[in-house]
Design a protein around this motif. Structure first.
Motif, PDB file in Angstrom:
ATOM      1  N   GLU A 198       0.992  -1.169  -0.021  1.00  0.00           N
ATOM      2  CA  GLU A 198      -0.028   0.079  -0.140  1.00  0.00           C
ATOM      3  C   GLU A 198       0.937   1.190   0.125  1.00  0.00           C
ATOM      4  OE1 GLU A 198      -3.138   2.272   2.503  1.00  0.00           O
ATOM      5  OE2 GLU A 198      -3.292   0.275   2.826  1.00  0.00           O
ATOM      6  N   GLU A 199       0.596   1.987  -0.895  1.00  0.00           N
ATOM      7  CA  GLU A 199       1.378   3.333  -1.173  1.00  0.00           C
ATOM      8  C   GLU A 199       0.570   4.492  -1.594  1.00  0.00           C
ATOM      9  OE1 GLU A 199       3.877   5.515  -0.487  1.00  0.00           O
ATOM     10  OE2 GLU A 199       5.397   4.262  -0.704  1.00  0.00           O
ATOM     11  N   ASP A 200       1.295   5.721  -1.417  1.00  0.00           N
ATOM     12  CA  ASP A 200       0.554   6.793  -2.189  1.00  0.00           C
ATOM     13  C   ASP A 200       0.203   6.383  -3.724  1.00  0.00           C
ATOM     14  OD1 ASP A 200       0.848   9.495  -4.183  1.00  0.00           O
ATOM     15  OD2 ASP A 200       1.093  10.227  -1.861  1.00  0.00           O
ATOM     16  N   PHE A 201      -0.886   6.974  -4.171  1.00  0.00           N
ATOM     17  CA  PHE A 201      -1.393   6.636  -5.399  1.00  0.00           C
ATOM     18  C   PHE A 201      -0.512   7.099  -6.464  1.00  0.00           C
ATOM     19  CE2 PHE A 201      -3.169  10.999  -5.283  1.00  0.00           C
ATOM     20  CZ  PHE A 201      -3.239  11.068  -6.610  1.00  0.00           C
ATOM     21  N   ARG A 202       0.301   8.000  -6.375  1.00  0.00           N
ATOM     22  CA  ARG A 202       1.211   8.372  -7.374  1.00  0.00           C
ATOM     23  C   ARG A 202       2.585   7.475  -7.491  1.00  0.00           C
ATOM     24  NH1 ARG A 202       1.111  14.189  -4.653  1.00  0.00           N
ATOM     25  NH2 ARG A 202       1.068  12.870  -2.849  1.00  0.00           N
ATOM     26  N   PHE A 203       2.773   6.547  -6.470  1.00  0.00           N
ATOM     27  CA  PHE A 203       3.722   5.471  -6.582  1.00  0.00           C
ATOM     28  C   PHE A 203       3.888   4.764  -7.624  1.00  0.00           C
ATOM     29  CE2 PHE A 203       5.239   1.155  -5.240  1.00  0.00           C
ATOM     30  CZ  PHE A 203       6.390   1.450  -5.108  1.00  0.00           C
ATOM     31  N   GLN A 204       4.821   4.991  -8.167  1.00  0.00           N
ATOM     32  CA  GLN A 204       5.313   4.241  -9.621  1.00  0.00           C
ATOM     33  C   GLN A 204       6.512   3.615  -9.181  1.00  0.00           C
ATOM     34  OE1 GLN A 204       3.318   3.454 -12.237  1.00  0.00           O
ATOM     35  NE2 GLN A 204       1.948   4.644 -11.228  1.00  0.00           N
ATOM     36  N   PRO A 205       6.749   2.152  -8.958  1.00  0.00           N
ATOM     37  CA  PRO A 205       7.838   1.571  -8.553  1.00  0.00           C
ATOM     38  C   PRO A 205       8.866   1.602  -9.583  1.00  0.00           C
ATOM     39  CG  PRO A 205       6.277  -0.124  -8.673  1.00  0.00           C
ATOM     40  CD  PRO A 205       5.602   1.329  -8.787  1.00  0.00           C
ATOM     41  N   GLN A 206      10.061   2.002  -9.376  1.00  0.00           N
ATOM     42  CA  GLN A 206      11.298   1.892 -10.406  1.00  0.00           C
ATOM     43  C   GLN A 206      12.107   0.856  -9.955  1.00  0.00           C
ATOM     44  OE1 GLN A 206      11.421   4.587 -12.385  1.00  0.00           O
ATOM     45  NE2 GLN A 206       9.621   4.942 -11.418  1.00  0.00           N
ATOM     46  N   LEU A 207      11.502  -0.549 -10.585  1.00  0.00           N
ATOM     47  CA  LEU A 207      11.983  -1.815 -10.164  1.00  0.00           C
ATOM     48  C   LEU A 207      13.061  -2.369 -11.085  1.00  0.00           C
ATOM     49  CD1 LEU A 207       8.668  -3.231  -9.328  1.00  0.00           C
ATOM     50  CD2 LEU A 207      10.192  -2.739  -7.585  1.00  0.00           C
ATOM     51  N   ASP A 208      14.170  -2.847 -10.753  1.00  0.00           N
ATOM     52  CA  ASP A 208      14.841  -3.659 -11.664  1.00  0.00           C
ATOM     53  C   ASP A 208      14.071  -4.832 -12.220  1.00  0.00           C
ATOM     54  OD1 ASP A 208      16.984  -1.835 -11.210  1.00  0.00           O
ATOM     55  OD2 ASP A 208      17.649  -3.053  -9.545  1.00  0.00           O
ATOM     56  N   GLN A 209      14.434  -5.508 -12.991  1.00  0.00           N
ATOM     57  CA  GLN A 209      13.691  -6.569 -13.368  1.00  0.00           C
ATOM     58  C   GLN A 209      13.513  -7.627 -12.403  1.00  0.00           C
ATOM     59  OE1 GLN A 209      15.171  -8.416 -16.845  1.00  0.00           O
ATOM     60  NE2 GLN A 209      13.530  -9.971 -17.131  1.00  0.00           N
ATOM     61  N   LEU A 210      12.169  -7.844 -12.076  1.00  0.00           N
ATOM     62  CA  LEU A 210      11.783  -9.141 -11.234  1.00  0.00           C
ATOM     63  C   LEU A 210      11.968 -10.329 -11.646  1.00  0.00           C
ATOM     64  CD1 LEU A 210       8.645  -7.260  -9.936  1.00  0.00           C
ATOM     65  CD2 LEU A 210      10.537  -7.252  -8.736  1.00  0.00           C
ATOM     66  N   GLN A 211      12.447 -11.195 -10.608  1.00  0.00           N
ATOM     67  CA  GLN A 211      12.875 -12.416 -11.109  1.00  0.00           C
ATOM     68  C   GLN A 211      11.897 -13.566 -10.676  1.00  0.00           C
ATOM     69  OE1 GLN A 211      16.785 -13.298 -10.042  1.00  0.00           O
ATOM     70  NE2 GLN A 211      17.479 -11.546 -10.995  1.00  0.00           N
ATOM     71  N   THR A 212      11.264 -13.170  -9.232  1.00  0.00           N
ATOM     72  CA  THR A 212      10.361 -14.311  -8.764  1.00  0.00           C
ATOM     73  C   THR A 212       8.904 -13.693  -8.672  1.00  0.00           C
ATOM     74  OG1 THR A 212      10.929 -13.966  -6.483  1.00  0.00           O
ATOM     75  CG2 THR A 212      12.396 -15.359  -7.717  1.00  0.00           C
ATOM     76  N   LEU A 213       8.853 -12.421  -8.756  1.00  0.00           N
ATOM     77  CA  LEU A 213       7.389 -11.942  -8.597  1.00  0.00           C
ATOM     78  C   LEU A 213       6.949 -11.470  -9.730  1.00  0.00           C
ATOM     79  CD1 LEU A 213       7.885  -9.578  -5.297  1.00  0.00           C
ATOM     80  CD2 LEU A 213       6.814 -11.608  -5.388  1.00  0.00           C
ATOM     81  N   THR A 214       5.552 -11.616  -9.828  1.00  0.00           N
ATOM     82  CA  THR A 214       4.813 -11.267 -11.042  1.00  0.00           C
ATOM     83  C   THR A 214       3.680 -10.061 -10.562  1.00  0.00           C
ATOM     84  OG1 THR A 214       4.992 -13.084 -12.086  1.00  0.00           O
ATOM     85  CG2 THR A 214       3.229 -11.785 -13.013  1.00  0.00           C
ATOM     86  N   PHE A 215       3.658  -8.862 -11.270  1.00  0.00           N
ATOM     87  CA  PHE A 215       2.761  -8.070 -10.906  1.00  0.00           C
ATOM     88  C   PHE A 215       1.557  -8.496 -11.483  1.00  0.00           C
ATOM     89  CE2 PHE A 215       0.030  -4.241 -12.236  1.00  0.00           C
ATOM     90  CZ  PHE A 215       0.033  -3.690 -11.080  1.00  0.00           C
TER      91      PHE A 215
END
Length: 158
Positions: free
Chosen positions: A123-140
């Motif tokens: 849960e985060e501020d609605f403007r939150f856009q994660p700057q993620l490196d390539q995820l390996q084991t998690l899927t959005f």
């Protein structure tokens, strides 16, 4: 959102505050709830709620900084079916230029705290856009906006 995944689950509530999410999970059939919280007043609230709800045997409270406690849990070989994190909105992770939320997603992705098929909610501020490196084991999976907040859901690959 995850009520059908809660029964008999092991639930981790990071930045637990009053513990509301962990207690909700217990009320829906989770077998255990672990709470990570730094604030001593919030911990007293969690303890009071545990006693009031008569669920102390199903609860564990870890007092300390979130990433330190995550490392502690991993060293103990703990795993969870559902992890919920509600860090203070738009807060930078200790020693980082990334939001705490991003760091949690990346940490869970690289470690074995979440079981295969397990769910992670941030849960985060609605403007939150994660700057993620390539995820390996998690899927959005998806996100849902609720007023000024957004709840993002990820699932650990099987």
């Amino acid at each position: 959102i995850c009520q059908h995944s809660i029964g008999e689950s092991r639930f981790l509530d990071i930045f637990a505050g009053s513990g509301a999410m962990g207690f909700e999970a217990l009320s829906r059939g989770a077998q255990s709830a672990t709470f990570i919280e730094m604030n001593k007043n919030a911990i007293h609230c969690i303890e009071s709620n545990m006693d009031h709800l008569k669920v102390r045997p199903h609860c564990q409270i870890l007092r300390g900084e979130a990433f330190t406690m995550l490392q502690f849990l991993e060293k103990k070989g703990k795993q969870f079916d559902v992890i919920y994190a509600d860090p203070p909105y738009r807060t930078l992770a200790p020693g980082s230029t990334h939001f705490c939320s991003t760091q949690i997603i990346e940490w869970i992705d690289r470690h074995s705290l979440l079981v295969p098929g397990g769910l992670l909610f941030i849960e985060e501020d609605f403007r939150f856009q994660p700057q993620l490196d390539q995820l390996q084991t998690l899927t959005f999976v998806n996100d849902r906006r609720m007023g000024p907040a957004v709840l993002q859901q990820y699932q650990k690959k099987q």
